[in-house]
Every structure is written in structure tokens, then in C-alpha cells.
Design a protein around this motif. Sequence first.
Motif, PDB file in Angstrom:
ATOM      1  N   ASN A  31     -11.402  -4.408 -10.225  1.00 50.00           N
ATOM      2  CA  ASN A  31     -11.117  -4.405  -8.802  1.00 50.00           C
ATOM      3  C   ASN A  31      -9.747  -3.825  -8.477  1.00 50.00           C
ATOM      4  O   ASN A  31      -8.820  -3.930  -9.274  1.00 50.00           O
ATOM      5  N   ALA A  32      -9.660  -3.247  -7.305  1.00 48.06           N
ATOM      6  CA  ALA A  32      -8.367  -2.874  -6.762  1.00 48.06           C
ATOM      7  C   ALA A  32      -7.771  -4.073  -6.043  1.00 48.06           C
ATOM      8  O   ALA A  32      -8.503  -4.863  -5.421  1.00 48.06           O
ATOM      9  N   ILE A  33      -6.486  -4.210  -6.138  1.00 45.74           N
ATOM     10  CA  ILE A  33      -5.769  -5.252  -5.412  1.00 45.74           C
ATOM     11  C   ILE A  33      -4.729  -4.586  -4.523  1.00 45.74           C
ATOM     12  O   ILE A  33      -3.974  -3.723  -4.982  1.00 45.74           O
ATOM     13  N   GLY A  34      -4.723  -4.987  -3.286  1.00 51.71           N
ATOM     14  CA  GLY A  34      -3.755  -4.441  -2.349  1.00 51.71           C
ATOM     15  C   GLY A  34      -2.844  -5.521  -1.807  1.00 51.71           C
ATOM     16  O   GLY A  34      -3.241  -6.692  -1.708  1.00 51.71           O
ATOM     17  N   TRP A  35      -1.643  -5.108  -1.466  1.00 47.11           N
ATOM     18  CA  TRP A  35      -0.705  -5.987  -0.764  1.00 47.11           C
ATOM     19  C   TRP A  35      -0.535  -5.436   0.645  1.00 47.11           C
ATOM     20  O   TRP A  35      -0.337  -4.221   0.828  1.00 47.11           O
ATOM     21  N   PHE A  36      -0.566  -6.332   1.606  1.00 43.45           N
ATOM     22  CA  PHE A  36      -0.447  -5.978   3.011  1.00 43.45           C
ATOM     23  C   PHE A  36       0.511  -6.957   3.668  1.00 43.45           C
ATOM     24  O   PHE A  36       0.782  -8.027   3.112  1.00 43.45           O
ATOM     25  N   ARG A  37       1.017  -6.590   4.823  1.00 36.22           N
ATOM     26  CA  ARG A  37       1.927  -7.510   5.504  1.00 36.22           C
ATOM     27  C   ARG A  37       1.732  -7.405   7.013  1.00 36.22           C
ATOM     28  O   ARG A  37       1.251  -6.393   7.524  1.00 36.22           O
ATOM     29  N   LYS A  42       3.202  -7.615  15.455  1.00 37.49           N
ATOM     30  CA  LYS A  42       2.827  -6.283  14.973  1.00 37.49           C
ATOM     31  C   LYS A  42       1.492  -6.341  14.263  1.00 37.49           C
ATOM     32  O   LYS A  42       1.014  -7.409  13.881  1.00 37.49           O
ATOM     33  N   GLY A  43       0.900  -5.189  14.061  1.00 37.74           N
ATOM     34  CA  GLY A  43      -0.361  -5.107  13.354  1.00 37.74           C
ATOM     35  C   GLY A  43      -0.166  -5.159  11.853  1.00 37.74           C
ATOM     36  O   GLY A  43       0.949  -5.124  11.338  1.00 37.74           O
ATOM     37  N   ARG A  44      -1.279  -5.280  11.155  1.00 36.57           N
ATOM     38  CA  ARG A  44      -1.228  -5.312   9.700  1.00 36.57           C
ATOM     39  C   ARG A  44      -0.777  -3.966   9.149  1.00 36.57           C
ATOM     40  O   ARG A  44      -1.174  -2.916   9.640  1.00 36.57           O
ATOM     41  N   GLU A  45       0.019  -4.015   8.105  1.00 37.55           N
ATOM     42  CA  GLU A  45       0.587  -2.813   7.504  1.00 37.55           C
ATOM     43  C   GLU A  45       0.274  -2.807   6.018  1.00 37.55           C
ATOM     44  O   GLU A  45       0.410  -3.828   5.344  1.00 37.55           O
ATOM     45  N   GLU A  46      -0.144  -1.652   5.529  1.00 35.71           N
ATOM     46  CA  GLU A  46      -0.353  -1.518   4.095  1.00 35.71           C
ATOM     47  C   GLU A  46       1.008  -1.463   3.388  1.00 35.71           C
ATOM     48  O   GLU A  46       1.952  -0.863   3.907  1.00 35.71           O
ATOM     49  N   VAL A  47       1.067  -2.086   2.223  1.00 39.78           N
ATOM     50  CA  VAL A  47       2.302  -2.100   1.446  1.00 39.78           C
ATOM     51  C   VAL A  47       2.116  -1.359   0.123  1.00 39.78           C
ATOM     52  O   VAL A  47       2.844  -0.415  -0.183  1.00 39.78           O
ATOM     53  N   SER A  48       1.131  -1.787  -0.661  1.00 40.11           N
ATOM     54  CA  SER A  48       0.919  -1.197  -1.971  1.00 40.11           C
ATOM     55  C   SER A  48      -0.452  -1.578  -2.480  1.00 40.11           C
ATOM     56  O   SER A  48      -1.065  -2.528  -1.998  1.00 40.11           O
ATOM     57  N   CYS A  49      -0.937  -0.821  -3.461  1.00 39.24           N
ATOM     58  CA  CYS A  49      -2.197  -1.177  -4.099  1.00 39.24           C
ATOM     59  C   CYS A  49      -2.202  -0.662  -5.524  1.00 39.24           C
ATOM     60  O   CYS A  49      -1.455   0.266  -5.867  1.00 39.24           O
ATOM     61  N   ILE A  50      -3.058  -1.293  -6.329  1.00 39.39           N
ATOM     62  CA  ILE A  50      -3.283  -0.850  -7.700  1.00 39.39           C
ATOM     63  C   ILE A  50      -4.773  -0.955  -7.956  1.00 39.39           C
ATOM     64  O   ILE A  50      -5.381  -1.988  -7.678  1.00 39.39           O
ATOM     65  N   ASP A  60       5.357   4.505   2.450  1.00 40.43           N
ATOM     66  CA  ASP A  60       6.647   5.184   2.414  1.00 40.43           C
ATOM     67  C   ASP A  60       7.800   4.220   2.659  1.00 40.43           C
ATOM     68  O   ASP A  60       8.891   4.388   2.104  1.00 40.43           O
ATOM     69  N   SER A  61       7.552   3.199   3.467  1.00 33.88           N
ATOM     70  CA  SER A  61       8.612   2.271   3.846  1.00 33.88           C
ATOM     71  C   SER A  61       9.087   1.400   2.688  1.00 33.88           C
ATOM     72  O   SER A  61      10.171   0.819   2.761  1.00 33.88           O
ATOM     73  N   VAL A  62       8.292   1.311   1.612  1.00 32.80           N
ATOM     74  CA  VAL A  62       8.674   0.448   0.491  1.00 32.80           C
ATOM     75  C   VAL A  62       8.824   1.221  -0.809  1.00 32.80           C
ATOM     76  O   VAL A  62       9.235   0.645  -1.825  1.00 32.80           O
ATOM     77  N   LYS A  63       8.502   2.500  -0.793  1.00 25.78           N
ATOM     78  CA  LYS A  63       8.584   3.303  -2.011  1.00 25.78           C
ATOM     79  C   LYS A  63       9.995   3.261  -2.573  1.00 25.78           C
ATOM     80  O   LYS A  63      10.978   3.322  -1.839  1.00 25.78           O
ATOM     81  N   MET A  76      -3.701 -12.037 -12.518  1.00 27.99           N
ATOM     82  CA  MET A  76      -2.567 -12.057 -11.607  1.00 27.99           C
ATOM     83  C   MET A  76      -2.139 -10.633 -11.251  1.00 27.99           C
ATOM     84  O   MET A  76      -2.203  -9.729 -12.074  1.00 27.99           O
ATOM     85  N   VAL A  77      -1.701 -10.475 -10.018  1.00 22.19           N
ATOM     86  CA  VAL A  77      -1.089  -9.234  -9.567  1.00 22.19           C
ATOM     87  C   VAL A  77       0.258  -9.600  -8.958  1.00 22.19           C
ATOM     88  O   VAL A  77       0.381 -10.636  -8.291  1.00 22.19           O
ATOM     89  N   PHE A  78       1.234  -8.740  -9.184  1.00 20.70           N
ATOM     90  CA  PHE A  78       2.587  -9.046  -8.763  1.00 20.70           C
ATOM     91  C   PHE A  78       3.132  -7.929  -7.869  1.00 20.70           C
ATOM     92  O   PHE A  78       2.740  -6.769  -7.983  1.00 20.70           O
ATOM     93  N   LEU A  79       4.046  -8.319  -7.004  1.00 20.98           N
ATOM     94  CA  LEU A  79       4.760  -7.343  -6.188  1.00 20.98           C
ATOM     95  C   LEU A  79       6.248  -7.684  -6.291  1.00 20.98           C
ATOM     96  O   LEU A  79       6.705  -8.686  -5.723  1.00 20.98           O
ATOM     97  N   GLN A  80       6.957  -6.879  -7.057  1.00 16.14           N
ATOM     98  CA  GLN A  80       8.406  -7.041  -7.169  1.00 16.14           C
ATOM     99  C   GLN A  80       9.056  -6.300  -6.012  1.00 16.14           C
ATOM    100  O   GLN A  80       8.859  -5.087  -5.860  1.00 16.14           O
ATOM    101  N   MET A  81       9.822  -7.030  -5.226  1.00 20.53           N
ATOM    102  CA  MET A  81      10.442  -6.460  -4.039  1.00 20.53           C
ATOM    103  C   MET A  81      11.962  -6.510  -4.200  1.00 20.53           C
ATOM    104  O   MET A  81      12.532  -7.598  -4.282  1.00 20.53           O
ATOM    105  N   ASN A  82      12.554  -5.354  -4.248  1.00 20.22           N
ATOM    106  CA  ASN A  82      14.012  -5.245  -4.392  1.00 20.22           C
ATOM    107  C   ASN A  82      14.623  -4.618  -3.151  1.00 20.22           C
ATOM    108  O   ASN A  82      13.933  -4.000  -2.336  1.00 20.22           O
ATOM    109  N   THR A  83      15.917  -4.769  -3.039  1.00 22.61           N
ATOM    110  CA  THR A  83      16.672  -4.185  -1.923  1.00 22.61           C
ATOM    111  C   THR A  83      15.987  -4.499  -0.587  1.00 22.61           C
ATOM    112  O   THR A  83      15.711  -3.611   0.232  1.00 22.61           O
ATOM    113  N   LEU A  84      15.686  -5.757  -0.403  1.00 20.67           N
ATOM    114  CA  LEU A  84      14.951  -6.165   0.785  1.00 20.67           C
ATOM    115  C   LEU A  84      15.761  -5.948   2.054  1.00 20.67           C
ATOM    116  O   LEU A  84      17.001  -6.097   2.068  1.00 20.67           O
TER     117      LEU A  84
END
Length: 121
Positions: A31-37, A42-50, A60-63, A76-84
Amino acid sequence: VQLQASGGGLVQPGGSLRLSCAVSGITLANNAIGWFRQAPGKGREEVSCIDSSDWIAYADSVKDRFTISRDNAKNMVFLQMNTLKPEDTAVYYCAAAYGVKSIIGGNYDYWGQGTQVTVSS
């Protein structure tokens, strides 16, 4: 099928958080797993997927700041978020889709409850 996002919290600008998505009821490797916020008002925004072949996409906003990864053995799927940044403040959700290579939320079938991320000084 259940997905549970965790790891959110309050962090200062420039800080880091690591979100986790625990997946059950499906074979994560297929399966693909996506992160959204979704930020308040505001509306839902795509963040990342694998996807199942480890193809990865980022908004682009999180690249260059966020990194997605998966551990199929631990479901498990993880999203490491830096420079928040304050604009990263939102409820973050993970979602699953079979046979999908897409970051578009509408292609995802199963959604978990979100975890709140607040970036503020």
C-alpha cells in the motif's frame, strides 16, 4: 483497517517532530501511505507519500524539510519534520491506498485520526 497517527505536539519555530502512523488490517508493503494536513479554516493539503515501491513525493512547501519513511516489518510509517515553521501548524493525518502512486488525497481509501502539530514561540 486502522491507521493511527501520533507524535504531534507543540514545538518552537525551527524545531523538529517525528510523526508516526501505525497501520493495521492491511499489508503495509502493498500500500501507499500518505501524510496530509489541515490547518484551521483551510482545506486539506497533501504533505508527502510513499508507495509500495518506495516512490516518494513531497509537497513543495515541505520539500527539503520533511522526510517520509516506512518500516513494513513494524507496520509503521514515519514523517520526520525539521525546520518547522508556524505555517506547518495543522492536524496531520495518515492515509492508505492500495496500488496507488499519488499524493492526491482523493485517491486514498483509509484514513486515521489526526495528530495536532503546533509550531509557535
